[in-house]
Motif scaffolding. Sequence first.
Motif, PDB file in Angstrom:
ATOM      1  N   ASP A   1       1.328  -1.150   0.145  1.00  0.00           N
ATOM      2  CA  ASP A   1      -0.162   0.092  -0.497  1.00  0.00           C
ATOM      3  C   ASP A   1       0.720   1.462  -0.193  1.00  0.00           C
ATOM      4  O   ASP A   1       1.338   1.388   0.660  1.00  0.00           O
ATOM      5  CB  ASP A   1      -1.038  -0.318   1.011  1.00  0.00           C
ATOM      6  N   LEU A   2       0.921   1.501  -1.421  1.00  0.00           N
ATOM      7  CA  LEU A   2       1.792   2.915  -1.499  1.00  0.00           C
ATOM      8  C   LEU A   2       1.692   4.277  -1.146  1.00  0.00           C
ATOM      9  O   LEU A   2       1.818   5.378  -0.898  1.00  0.00           O
ATOM     10  CB  LEU A   2       2.509   3.276  -2.335  1.00  0.00           C
ATOM     11  N   SER A   3      -0.147   4.173  -0.769  1.00  0.00           N
ATOM     12  CA  SER A   3      -0.986   5.685  -0.064  1.00  0.00           C
ATOM     13  C   SER A   3      -0.173   6.350   1.177  1.00  0.00           C
ATOM     14  O   SER A   3       0.068   7.014   1.630  1.00  0.00           O
ATOM     15  CB  SER A   3      -2.373   5.033  -0.035  1.00  0.00           C
ATOM     16  N   VAL A   4       0.732   5.036   2.239  1.00  0.00           N
ATOM     17  CA  VAL A   4       1.521   5.594   3.015  1.00  0.00           C
ATOM     18  C   VAL A   4       2.546   6.442   2.618  1.00  0.00           C
ATOM     19  O   VAL A   4       3.081   6.921   4.069  1.00  0.00           O
ATOM     20  CB  VAL A   4       1.512   4.072   3.881  1.00  0.00           C
ATOM     21  N   LEU A   5       2.745   6.381   1.303  1.00  0.00           N
ATOM     22  CA  LEU A   5       4.238   7.167   1.952  1.00  0.00           C
ATOM     23  C   LEU A   5       3.851   9.040   1.321  1.00  0.00           C
ATOM     24  O   LEU A   5       3.855   9.299   0.969  1.00  0.00           O
ATOM     25  CB  LEU A   5       4.837   7.515  -0.217  1.00  0.00           C
TER      26      LEU A   5
ATOM     27  N   THR B   1       6.608   9.012   6.403  1.00  0.00           N
ATOM     28  CA  THR B   1       7.307   7.771   5.812  1.00  0.00           C
ATOM     29  C   THR B   1       8.327   8.266   4.620  1.00  0.00           C
ATOM     30  O   THR B   1       8.350   6.971   4.441  1.00  0.00           O
ATOM     31  CB  THR B   1       5.365   7.559   5.454  1.00  0.00           C
ATOM     32  N   LEU B   2       7.607   9.172   3.790  1.00  0.00           N
ATOM     33  CA  LEU B   2       7.669   9.191   2.704  1.00  0.00           C
ATOM     34  C   LEU B   2       9.522   9.642   3.039  1.00  0.00           C
ATOM     35  O   LEU B   2      10.548   9.171   1.732  1.00  0.00           O
ATOM     36  CB  LEU B   2       7.621  10.115   1.989  1.00  0.00           C
ATOM     37  N   LEU B   3       9.912  10.529   4.419  1.00  0.00           N
ATOM     38  CA  LEU B   3      11.007  10.732   4.646  1.00  0.00           C
ATOM     39  C   LEU B   3      11.948   8.823   4.586  1.00  0.00           C
ATOM     40  O   LEU B   3      13.156   8.721   4.203  1.00  0.00           O
ATOM     41  CB  LEU B   3      11.044  11.408   5.565  1.00  0.00           C
ATOM     42  N   LEU B   4      11.134   7.891   5.924  1.00  0.00           N
ATOM     43  CA  LEU B   4      11.742   7.319   5.686  1.00  0.00           C
ATOM     44  C   LEU B   4      11.942   7.170   5.017  1.00  0.00           C
ATOM     45  O   LEU B   4      13.665   5.942   4.819  1.00  0.00           O
ATOM     46  CB  LEU B   4      11.103   6.855   6.471  1.00  0.00           C
TER      47      LEU B   4
ATOM     48  N   VAL C   1       7.274   0.232   2.912  1.00  0.00           N
ATOM     49  CA  VAL C   1       8.085   1.121   2.809  1.00  0.00           C
ATOM     50  C   VAL C   1       8.906   0.010   2.082  1.00  0.00           C
ATOM     51  O   VAL C   1       9.914   0.392   1.535  1.00  0.00           O
ATOM     52  CB  VAL C   1       8.941   1.775   3.901  1.00  0.00           C
ATOM     53  N   ILE C   2       9.318  -0.774   3.253  1.00  0.00           N
ATOM     54  CA  ILE C   2      10.356  -2.183   2.479  1.00  0.00           C
ATOM     55  C   ILE C   2       9.910  -2.390   1.175  1.00  0.00           C
ATOM     56  O   ILE C   2      10.941  -2.308   0.451  1.00  0.00           O
ATOM     57  CB  ILE C   2      10.152  -3.606   3.274  1.00  0.00           C
ATOM     58  N   VAL C   3       8.851  -2.596   0.840  1.00  0.00           N
ATOM     59  CA  VAL C   3       8.736  -2.908  -0.255  1.00  0.00           C
ATOM     60  C   VAL C   3       8.496  -2.033  -1.605  1.00  0.00           C
ATOM     61  O   VAL C   3       9.613  -2.066  -2.932  1.00  0.00           O
ATOM     62  CB  VAL C   3       7.058  -3.721  -0.632  1.00  0.00           C
TER      63      VAL C   3
END
Length: 761
Positions: A347-351, A356-359, A423-425
Amino acid sequence: MTTRLNPPRLSPWTVPLIAICTFVSYNVAWAADQKSSAPSEALFLIQIIVLVVAGRLLGELMVRMGQPSIMGQIIGGILLGPSVFGLLLPDAQSALFPEQETQKAMTDAVGQLGILFLLLLAGMETDLALAIRLRRAAAGVSLTGIAIPFALGFAAGQFMPSSLLPNAGERLVTSLFLGTALSISSVKIVASVVREMDFMRRNVGQLIVASAIIDDTVGWVIIAVTFSLAKNGTVDVSTLARSVIGTLAFMAFSFTIGRRIVFEIIRWTNDSFKSDLPVLSGIIAIMGGMAIVTNAIGVHTVLGAFVAGILVGQSPILTRQIEGQLRALTTALFMPVFFGLTGLHTDLSVLADPSTLLLATGLVLIASLGKFGGAFVGSKIGGFSNAEAIALGCGMNARGSTEVIVASIGLSVGVLDQRLFSVIVAMAVVTTMAMPPSLRWALARLPMREEEKERLASEAFEKDSFLSRFERILLAIDHSPNGDLAARLSGHFAALRKMPVTVLDVDGDDGAAEKQLDAGTGSDSRAKEISQRVQSTAEKAVETQAVVGESGEAVGELHISVRKKDAELQKVLTEISEKGHDLMFVGVEPTTGAKGGYADRLASMISAFAGTTAIITSRGRLPEKDADLRILVPVSGTERSMKAAEFALVVAKATGSTITAVYFRETRQAIPVSRVSDVTDTHRAAFRKLDQIAAFHGVDIDKVVSAGSSPELAILRHARRGRFNLIILGVSRRAGEDLSYGTVADTLLETADRSFVFVET
């Protein structure tokens, strides 16, 4: 005047897209009426079709953009998941891929099979000999490539704000999971990318794959420790010891006794079963059994599947057919489903969240720079040039399913949440997509070493050579001197070409079915005698190569089996040729019929066998020592004569005997020519080709030119003058009811006073 209206042209994407939309619409209607919690087979099939079609379309797009097709399959899964499809049409997405556990288990099972089949195929394509030769460099590249990004990932976890952790009290375990995810190269992705870029045969490509193999192996041990720590709060020493010791024992057994067992399973299923594709079933059973063993010792099943692929790839029979069948199944079904599910669970919406994007950005940089730097340092320590070290660093920077599995484990035990999982994916996708262009750039700057040029040229020659097409020898002989000579020659080919031999005593009694005979053992005295002759000849061939400084595999690798004549000879030969035997050495008496020509039994044997035949006839006195053979091979510049020369050069190499090529014009060429230079140019071109073949085999060959218009007389004259005792001639079957190989061969059959071999080409 009439005007023709051309119908609008449909895009090639139209039909697949309409099909996907139809599937989705059907699922929405189906979901509205669904009352039961039981899984649906119809939905399962629709999910598979959607994943396969989407993966194929986007994979094709990625290939045209210079990316590996697996990236298109992962992106297809992301588009079908909550990141895009779920955001635009949430009801349709949840209908197509519901969260119902029993429904998800059906597609996940196909995905898990996809992992195993992909690893099996990657193992079959791995050049183990080169990987072993590069083991020190591969271990150095892998260990430094793991240590540096692992340390950076662990440090990132330790200094990460508590707000980004699912459980601040388990920061240590989260840090370990992050370090592991950032440090391991996915051998599945790496092998696929290197293979698709056609660098699997390059030294750097092999080193990248070998390093990734070590990465995966070490990575699963690290995961075992981290997982035990996550569950128990402390390192489980017994689990770690079982994983390490079990892995070492598994590898040791696999590459010694296991290699022979795997080959015998392949040989037995191929030769004993009459149903379609029995070998493929046997290989799947081998892969499953080895995967279960690695799972039992605490290491992931992918290691067992990969090792099974290596062993299957080393099988001396049927490897080309097997690889084609497995590649078709894996590429068409398992790969798009597996990689599609990987993207589907992301789920890339977390970015959208800035933190989270910075992480994610930080993890991508840490993973890329850490992996590149670690592999670069390891390469330099191993003595590689800067250009090679850069290529290795770029090649190792690919993650994929391994990281997804690591993240899934972390998610299951609560040390990672959906945000860190996504994030890992995302990191895995970015680093994998960055690999091909960066590797192409690095390899474009990488000149080939002379050793590598010679090896690749040798492999290219071997691939196109006449003898490379053959995998199994059938030794069809009786109790005559012809049979003894055929047994000797088959032993040379078995040793140098690593070809298994099946012995068929054509004079044997009809009766028992096929039985296996380990070289030199068994109750049948004639079979034992033949087997021992082949074995002893192979041993002498290996000794000969040792004397000239060329290493060979142990003669214990030689595989000899005995086939009883359990039916009519012609029927037995037809059945044997259908089981993958493609080269028959025939040594029977008589070779000539009572009224001339070829003997009826010999002609019927050649007619019944579908492969290539070498007719072997012993005449005159042959030396006891194979090194005393004097081989004469007639050449005429034709493809047929060059193939026979290659056959003769293998015999000369195995025995250490002398070999001479005599050039003559064939009967149809024996006519006046307008210019003497025409003949000169023809024989020079033939000799240049002959020199290339001789150089490949490392054999010195003398060359002479024959004068005169009768090739058969010229061959016999040179054989007598030079005291040659073995003539090897390339022949081709002529059309007609009676067996004939043309004037030259048929005349030699009638008149030759010394041993000869007719090689069908």
